[in-house]
Design an enzyme around this catalytic site. Structure first.
Site, short mmCIF file in Angstrom:
data_model
loop_
_atom_site.label_atom_id
_atom_site.label_comp_id
_atom_site.label_asym_id
_atom_site.label_seq_id
_atom_site.Cartn_x
_atom_site.Cartn_y
_atom_site.Cartn_z
N ASP A 50 29.11 18.25 54.79
CA ASP A 50 28.01 18.20 55.75
C ASP A 50 28.54 18.54 57.13
O ASP A 50 29.53 17.95 57.58
CB ASP A 50 27.43 16.77 55.75
CG ASP A 50 26.23 16.59 56.65
OD1 ASP A 50 25.87 17.52 57.39
OD2 ASP A 50 25.65 15.48 56.61
N SER A 57 19.83 11.18 58.80
CA SER A 57 19.95 12.36 59.65
C SER A 57 19.37 12.08 61.05
O SER A 57 19.85 11.19 61.73
CB SER A 57 19.27 13.56 58.96
OG SER A 57 19.61 14.76 59.59
N HIS A 73 24.60 17.28 53.01
CA HIS A 73 23.52 16.69 53.78
C HIS A 73 22.25 16.65 52.92
O HIS A 73 22.06 17.50 52.06
CB HIS A 73 23.28 17.52 55.04
CG HIS A 73 22.46 16.82 56.07
ND1 HIS A 73 22.99 15.86 56.91
CD2 HIS A 73 21.14 16.93 56.39
CE1 HIS A 73 22.03 15.42 57.71
NE2 HIS A 73 20.91 16.04 57.41
#
Length: 314
Positions: free
Chosen positions: A256, A160, A286
């Site tokens: 996501d 991320s 995610h």
């Protein structure tokens, strides 16, 4: 047929929904950071053992950066190592929230993992977190013996916002010189602040763990000056030059809002001559790599990342 969560992923989404936890942007930043450790404690229960875990303070300036070393069983001295940058939107999460990921990555690869506790926004906005990551990589390279690592066989990985920092670190090291890493692994990364993409429209409403609203909040904390969000070190998707980077593994999660960040940057990297391995993880959201406790796919993903890094660092 529209994408659907796997059975295990659906159970996780149901559990999270039943908890009814307010989104991160409902809290002051420091409180959200503290809560991120509490909320992730469940996912770190029963983490696997490794041979050794040790905390260090790097001799970096202007801030001494804390790192945590994970040594798996059977890791020889002066071997390869993975420098790991945790996710959390540059605002939340910590060494502790990603403890399970780092332990599993160390065990799956047989390599040392060094997790970096970089400075957090908004107290330390861009470029301070990136400065910490670059300084940490340079310090680890210079004193690799402290970690039992080979300075010529280092890789960087992150998830991320950590993937954003990992790619930006590689760009900085390329441009500034002095340290060459052998590989990078970028796990469902965020590479620009464009929230009009199809994946944001499909998956950013708040039912799939990460929302577009939360990403707005993260970006406002990390790069409050919107004009600076075109800086390639803040948003690598805007980089004009993505050449001369080491082999990269990139993953995207199907459900996501950030999926299209990866979908868009992969061809740009390939056009720059980068050796790219791309994986789309179907039926998961995610943060999925955190959910080994309930999601067998998480361990399979970690094994895939570990195999890539081990091969590139051999």
């Amino acid at each position: 047929m529209a994408a659907q969560p796997t059975t295990e992923m659906a159970a996780i989404l149901k559990q999270v929904a039943e908890e009814g936890l307010p989104p991160w942007e409902n809290y002051p930043h420091a409180e959200a950071r503290r809560l991120s450790v509490e909320r992730n404690a469940y996912w770190n229960e029963g983490n696997p053992e490794v041979a050794r875990v040790e905390d260090f303070l790097l001799d970096t300036s202007p801030r001494r950066v804390p790192v945590r070393l994970y040594v798996p069983e059977g890791a020889g001295d002066n071997g390869p190592a993975i420098i790991y940058l945790h996710g959390g939107g540059w605002v939340i999460c910590s060494l502790d929230t990603h403890d399970g990921v780092c332990r599993r990555l160390a065990n799956a690869s047989g390599l040392r993992v060094i997790s970096v506790d970089y400075a957090m926004a908004p107290e330390h906005p861009f470029p301070a977190p990136l400065d910490d990551c670059v300084a940490a990589v340079r310090a680890i390279h210079a004193d690799a013996w402290r970690f039992g690592a080979d300075p010529d066989r280092l890789a960087v990985a992150g998830d991320s916002a950590g993937a954003n920092l990992a790619l930006a670190t590689l760009l900085r090291l390329r441009d500034e010189g002095g340290v060459k890493l052998r590989a990078g692994a970028l796990i469902y990364g965020v590479y620009a602040d464009d929230h009009t993409t199809q994946s944001h429209r499909e998956w950013g409403g708040g039912d799939y763990l990460l929302s577009t609203a939360t990403m707005d909040w993260f970006w406002d904390a990390y790069v409050p000056d919107r004009a600076r969000r075109r800086d390639p070190y803040a948003a690598p998707l805007h980089a004009q030059d993505l050449t001369h980077l080491p082999p990269l593994y990139l993953s995207a999660a199907e459900l996501d809002p950030l999926k299209d960040d990866t979908v868009q940057i992969v061809p740009k990297l390939q056009a720059g001559g980068v050796d790219v391995t791309y994986s789309l993880w179907e039926g998961v959201t995610h943060a999925c790599v955190m959910f080994s406790r309930m999601l067998p796919d998480a361990d399979r993903q970690i094994e895939e990342i570990a195999a890539f890094l081990k091969a590139k660092l051999a």
